[in-house]
Write a protein that holds these residues in place. Structure first.
Motif, PDB file in Angstrom:
ATOM      1  N   MET A 161       0.598 -22.518 -16.929  1.00  0.00           N
ATOM      2  CA  MET A 161      -1.140 -22.739 -17.392  1.00  0.00           C
ATOM      3  C   MET A 161      -0.489 -23.260 -18.769  1.00  0.00           C
ATOM      4  O   MET A 161       0.071 -22.780 -19.663  1.00  0.00           O
ATOM      5  CB  MET A 161      -1.491 -21.622 -17.289  1.00  0.00           C
ATOM      6  N   SER A 162      -2.413 -22.765 -19.987  1.00  0.00           N
ATOM      7  CA  SER A 162      -1.886 -23.300 -21.139  1.00  0.00           C
ATOM      8  C   SER A 162      -2.226 -21.801 -21.776  1.00  0.00           C
ATOM      9  O   SER A 162      -1.998 -22.114 -22.864  1.00  0.00           O
ATOM     10  CB  SER A 162      -2.542 -24.930 -21.460  1.00  0.00           C
ATOM     11  N   ARG A 163      -3.076 -21.344 -21.684  1.00  0.00           N
ATOM     12  CA  ARG A 163      -3.855 -20.342 -21.810  1.00  0.00           C
ATOM     13  C   ARG A 163      -3.031 -19.014 -21.957  1.00  0.00           C
ATOM     14  O   ARG A 163      -3.081 -18.841 -20.462  1.00  0.00           O
ATOM     15  CB  ARG A 163      -5.123 -19.737 -21.173  1.00  0.00           C
ATOM     16  N   PRO A 164      -2.713 -18.706 -22.770  1.00  0.00           N
ATOM     17  CA  PRO A 164      -1.857 -17.060 -22.920  1.00  0.00           C
ATOM     18  C   PRO A 164      -2.017 -15.692 -22.876  1.00  0.00           C
ATOM     19  O   PRO A 164      -3.568 -15.235 -22.682  1.00  0.00           O
ATOM     20  CB  PRO A 164      -1.905 -17.531 -24.731  1.00  0.00           C
ATOM     21  N   THR A 165      -0.957 -14.730 -22.328  1.00  0.00           N
ATOM     22  CA  THR A 165      -1.834 -14.001 -22.884  1.00  0.00           C
ATOM     23  C   THR A 165      -0.828 -13.140 -23.712  1.00  0.00           C
ATOM     24  O   THR A 165       0.422 -13.631 -24.042  1.00  0.00           O
ATOM     25  CB  THR A 165      -0.904 -12.960 -21.392  1.00  0.00           C
ATOM     26  N   TYR A 166      -1.486 -12.284 -25.045  1.00  0.00           N
ATOM     27  CA  TYR A 166      -0.597 -11.970 -25.730  1.00  0.00           C
ATOM     28  C   TYR A 166       0.485 -10.160 -25.315  1.00  0.00           C
ATOM     29  O   TYR A 166      -0.493  -9.391 -24.839  1.00  0.00           O
ATOM     30  CB  TYR A 166      -1.975 -11.763 -26.836  1.00  0.00           C
ATOM     31  N   GLU A 167       1.191  -9.589 -26.027  1.00  0.00           N
ATOM     32  CA  GLU A 167       1.808  -8.868 -25.302  1.00  0.00           C
ATOM     33  C   GLU A 167       2.601  -8.369 -27.015  1.00  0.00           C
ATOM     34  O   GLU A 167       3.131  -8.944 -27.901  1.00  0.00           O
ATOM     35  CB  GLU A 167       2.967  -8.665 -24.013  1.00  0.00           C
ATOM     36  N   PRO A 168       2.507  -7.245 -27.280  1.00  0.00           N
ATOM     37  CA  PRO A 168       2.951  -6.183 -28.826  1.00  0.00           C
ATOM     38  C   PRO A 168       4.984  -6.610 -28.139  1.00  0.00           C
ATOM     39  O   PRO A 168       5.103  -6.729 -26.326  1.00  0.00           O
ATOM     40  CB  PRO A 168       2.981  -4.924 -28.670  1.00  0.00           C
ATOM     41  N   PRO A 169       5.793  -6.523 -29.295  1.00  0.00           N
ATOM     42  CA  PRO A 169       7.392  -6.636 -28.409  1.00  0.00           C
ATOM     43  C   PRO A 169       7.467  -5.148 -27.818  1.00  0.00           C
ATOM     44  O   PRO A 169       6.867  -3.841 -27.699  1.00  0.00           O
ATOM     45  CB  PRO A 169       8.398  -6.475 -29.647  1.00  0.00           C
ATOM     46  N   PRO A 170       8.577  -5.153 -27.195  1.00  0.00           N
ATOM     47  CA  PRO A 170       8.755  -3.613 -26.874  1.00  0.00           C
ATOM     48  C   PRO A 170       9.620  -2.193 -27.708  1.00  0.00           C
ATOM     49  O   PRO A 170       9.246  -1.342 -27.491  1.00  0.00           O
ATOM     50  CB  PRO A 170      10.128  -3.661 -26.260  1.00  0.00           C
ATOM     51  N   GLY A 171       9.899  -3.158 -29.100  1.00  0.00           N
ATOM     52  CA  GLY A 171      10.069  -2.083 -30.355  1.00  0.00           C
ATOM     53  C   GLY A 171      11.648  -1.581 -31.033  1.00  0.00           C
ATOM     54  O   GLY A 171      12.279  -3.043 -30.548  1.00  0.00           O
ATOM     55  N   GLY A 172      11.865  -0.931 -30.879  1.00  0.00           N
ATOM     56  CA  GLY A 172      13.377  -0.173 -31.246  1.00  0.00           C
ATOM     57  C   GLY A 172      14.480  -0.138 -30.762  1.00  0.00           C
ATOM     58  O   GLY A 172      13.915  -0.561 -29.117  1.00  0.00           O
ATOM     59  N   LEU A 173      15.710  -0.177 -30.705  1.00  0.00           N
ATOM     60  CA  LEU A 173      16.933  -0.381 -29.653  1.00  0.00           C
ATOM     61  C   LEU A 173      16.665   0.380 -28.063  1.00  0.00           C
ATOM     62  O   LEU A 173      16.971  -0.004 -27.028  1.00  0.00           O
ATOM     63  CB  LEU A 173      17.821  -0.348 -29.994  1.00  0.00           C
ATOM     64  N   GLU A 174      16.010   1.875 -28.930  1.00  0.00           N
ATOM     65  CA  GLU A 174      15.944   2.724 -27.789  1.00  0.00           C
ATOM     66  C   GLU A 174      15.034   2.261 -26.157  1.00  0.00           C
ATOM     67  O   GLU A 174      14.581   2.985 -25.617  1.00  0.00           O
ATOM     68  CB  GLU A 174      15.028   4.217 -27.981  1.00  0.00           C
ATOM     69  N   HIS A 175      13.966   1.672 -26.647  1.00  0.00           N
ATOM     70  CA  HIS A 175      13.151   0.470 -26.613  1.00  0.00           C
ATOM     71  C   HIS A 175      13.127  -0.391 -25.705  1.00  0.00           C
ATOM     72  O   HIS A 175      13.029  -0.660 -24.272  1.00  0.00           O
ATOM     73  CB  HIS A 175      11.494   1.103 -26.261  1.00  0.00           C
ATOM     74  N   TRP A 176      14.158  -0.864 -26.455  1.00  0.00           N
ATOM     75  CA  TRP A 176      14.041  -2.555 -26.043  1.00  0.00           C
ATOM     76  C   TRP A 176      15.464  -2.360 -24.905  1.00  0.00           C
ATOM     77  O   TRP A 176      15.493  -3.607 -24.095  1.00  0.00           O
ATOM     78  CB  TRP A 176      15.114  -3.577 -27.016  1.00  0.00           C
ATOM     79  N   LEU A 177      16.326  -1.481 -25.208  1.00  0.00           N
ATOM     80  CA  LEU A 177      17.871  -1.212 -23.839  1.00  0.00           C
ATOM     81  C   LEU A 177      17.424  -1.206 -22.818  1.00  0.00           C
ATOM     82  O   LEU A 177      17.757  -1.713 -21.786  1.00  0.00           O
ATOM     83  CB  LEU A 177      18.884  -0.768 -24.657  1.00  0.00           C
ATOM     84  N   PRO A 178      16.447  -0.347 -22.529  1.00  0.00           N
ATOM     85  CA  PRO A 178      16.217   0.305 -21.081  1.00  0.00           C
ATOM     86  C   PRO A 178      15.482  -1.000 -20.135  1.00  0.00           C
ATOM     87  O   PRO A 178      15.321  -1.812 -19.294  1.00  0.00           O
ATOM     88  CB  PRO A 178      15.012   1.138 -21.354  1.00  0.00           C
ATOM     89  N   GLN A 179      14.818  -1.695 -20.886  1.00  0.00           N
ATOM     90  CA  GLN A 179      14.145  -2.721 -20.796  1.00  0.00           C
ATOM     91  C   GLN A 179      14.647  -4.061 -20.073  1.00  0.00           C
ATOM     92  O   GLN A 179      15.171  -4.538 -19.126  1.00  0.00           O
ATOM     93  CB  GLN A 179      13.061  -2.892 -21.586  1.00  0.00           C
ATOM     94  N   ARG A 180      15.443  -4.138 -21.281  1.00  0.00           N
ATOM     95  CA  ARG A 180      16.926  -5.472 -20.676  1.00  0.00           C
ATOM     96  C   ARG A 180      17.430  -4.832 -19.914  1.00  0.00           C
ATOM     97  O   ARG A 180      17.780  -5.772 -18.707  1.00  0.00           O
ATOM     98  CB  ARG A 180      17.716  -5.666 -22.487  1.00  0.00           C
ATOM     99  N   THR A 181      17.689  -4.065 -20.394  1.00  0.00           N
ATOM    100  CA  THR A 181      18.670  -3.245 -19.050  1.00  0.00           C
ATOM    101  C   THR A 181      17.738  -3.923 -17.206  1.00  0.00           C
ATOM    102  O   THR A 181      18.739  -4.224 -15.972  1.00  0.00           O
ATOM    103  CB  THR A 181      19.503  -1.703 -19.053  1.00  0.00           C
ATOM    104  N   ARG A 182      16.902  -3.004 -17.240  1.00  0.00           N
ATOM    105  CA  ARG A 182      15.895  -3.659 -16.350  1.00  0.00           C
ATOM    106  C   ARG A 182      16.202  -4.528 -15.929  1.00  0.00           C
ATOM    107  O   ARG A 182      16.339  -5.487 -14.485  1.00  0.00           O
ATOM    108  CB  ARG A 182      14.772  -2.932 -15.963  1.00  0.00           C
TER     109      ARG A 182
END
Length: 435
Positions: free
Chosen positions: A262-283
């Motif tokens: 589709m063309s109409r988006p959904t906006y999201e914030p980034p996960p944040g620092g490494l302590e938040h980014w790493l568990p998300q990317r691991t999952r």
């Protein structure tokens, strides 16, 4: 694995050369794949004419430990532009999530939105909660949002129009683009920027290209829109898969469905620092491995086109994450040793061609994706990208370990409420239309 170990034992030097050659060929194939998807995505995404006969729509949001962002979420869902008499929504909460349940009790919901408490059970995952919501859904169409989402108010209308315009009836799912809204003040600007660029390349180039070529793809975990009868026909979400969205895209394809964007988006914030980014990317990587294992048990249902897409999306993502840091370390070590010895670094033509081709393909896709997502893309972003890619290897190693030790454990991403001033500025109508 045993064959590789035997080859290494027989002739380690030759085996190493062959491994490096295979990795280089893989990088070239990946670059060619990116170029093909970019070309396929160039026509862009047309917005269909609005449909006058709007079907009943169900909105599902699975929540756990989200008391802080719940008021923000309810406010954003309240802005959905869809007839209330044809809309229902469920905030699916866990029975022991007392803090979020209490926060929900104190809020005023739009008439179409209500709380649905999932009974206690295992596994404690988002897809299990979504299946609880699916059992209660009365809509013909259904969408999934996350706690931190800010969807375009007209997104449901666009999805309804696209499904209505599908004459063959085989369009079973749509993916809206996810765009990262980076905060004005951040403690992790590098990760925020690279994460936003990564999303722009995926949702503005890769997925549109796959959809235009009629290939299946791993869906995003939010802003998916489904035909409810098709979703139920495939059994809903796999409650044990920690990237249930990636798995579902290929299961729908196996059952005879087609995926679109589709063309109409959904906006999201980034996960944040490494302590938040790493568990998300691991999952994510752990779920990719789960999905790869499930769908390669019997590839006949995928066909060669589905198998190709599975290999070049999930397979390539897993392989690239495994070798990024090693490749960068090898390059840096080669240059450092040569410089320390006072020698001119060797530059094998094939290796340099691989390096240049991969870098150009990735940067062009990122630049085009950022332009479509109305994000800046600078030379600094290009030069710092390899450092970000190398972090994927750390997530890969963590994912392998977690897959063995805790295959169904859900590494939840922590969400925080957006600052009011930033949300208001970024959500202005002109900004939405420009995007």
């Amino acid at each position: 694995m045993f064959g590789l170990a035997a080859a290494w034992w027989a002739d380690a030097d030759l085996t190493l050369v062959l491994i490096i050659f295979a990795i280089q060929i893989g990088f070239l194939l990946s670059a060619g794949w990116r170029a093909m998807l970019l070309a396929a995505s160039l026509p862009g995404i047309d917005r269909p004419l609005p449909s006058s006969d709007l079907p009943r729509y169900t909105v599902l949001v699975a929540l756990f430990d989200e008391a802080e962002v719940l008021p923000q979420l309810v406010e954003r869902l309240s802005q959905i532009d869809y007839p209330e008499d044809r809309l229902e929504g469920f905030l699916i909460l866990e029975v022991d999530d007392h803090e979020t349940l209490s926060a929900a009790h104190d809020l005023c919901f739009p008439p179409w939105l209500s709380v649905l408490v999932a009974p206690a059970g295992q596994p404690r995952t988002k897809p299990r909660a979504l299946n609880v919501g699916l059992a209660q859904a009365r809509g013909e169409l259904l969408t999934v949002y996350d706690a931190e989402d800010d969807p375009d108010p007209l997104q449901l209308r666009e999805a309804a129009a696209r499904f209505a315009n599908d004459q063959e009836g085989d369009l079973w799912a749509l993916q809206a683009p996810l765009r990262i809204r980076t905060p004005l003040r951040s403690d992790s600007p590098f990760l925020d920027r690279q994460f936003a660029i990564e999303y722009a390349s995926l949702f503005e180039v890769t997925l549109p290209g796959l959809a235009r070529l009629g290939l299946p793809f791993p869906m995003g975990g939010t802003s998916n829109h489904f035909r409810v009868d098709a979703l139920r026909a495939v059994g809903g979400w796999d409650a044990h898969n920690v990237t249930e969205d990636a798995d579902l895209g290929f299961r729908l394809w196996r059952a005879g469905g087609r995926l679109g964007v589709m063309s109409r988006p959904t906006y999201e914030p980034p996960p944040g620092g490494l302590e938040h980014w790493l568990p998300q990317r691991t999952r994510w990587l752990k779920g990719f491995m789960q999905t790869w294992g499930v769908h390669t048990r019997d590839v006949r249902g995928l066909g060669w086109r589905g198998g190709l897409s599975l290999t070049m999306t999930l397979g390539a993502a897993i392989a690239a994450a495994a070798v990024h840091a090693l490749s960068l370390a090898w390059l840096i070590a080669t240059l450092a040793i040569a410089l320390a010895a006072g020698l001119v670094p060797e530059t094998p033509l094939f290796a340099m061609t691989v390096l240049a081709t991969g870098a150009i393909a990735a940067s062009v896709n990122a630049a085009i994706g950022c332009r479509r997502a109305s994000l800046p893309y600078t030379l600094g972003d290009l030069l710092s990208a390899p450092a970000y890619w190398s972090l994927l290897t750390l997530a890969f190693l963590h994912a392998v370990w977690r897959l063995v030790r805790e295959p169904f454990a859900w590494d939840k991403t922590v969400h925080f409420a957006d600052p009011t001033a930033e949300v208001a500025a970024a959500s202005a109508p002109a900004g939405r239309e420009a995007a």
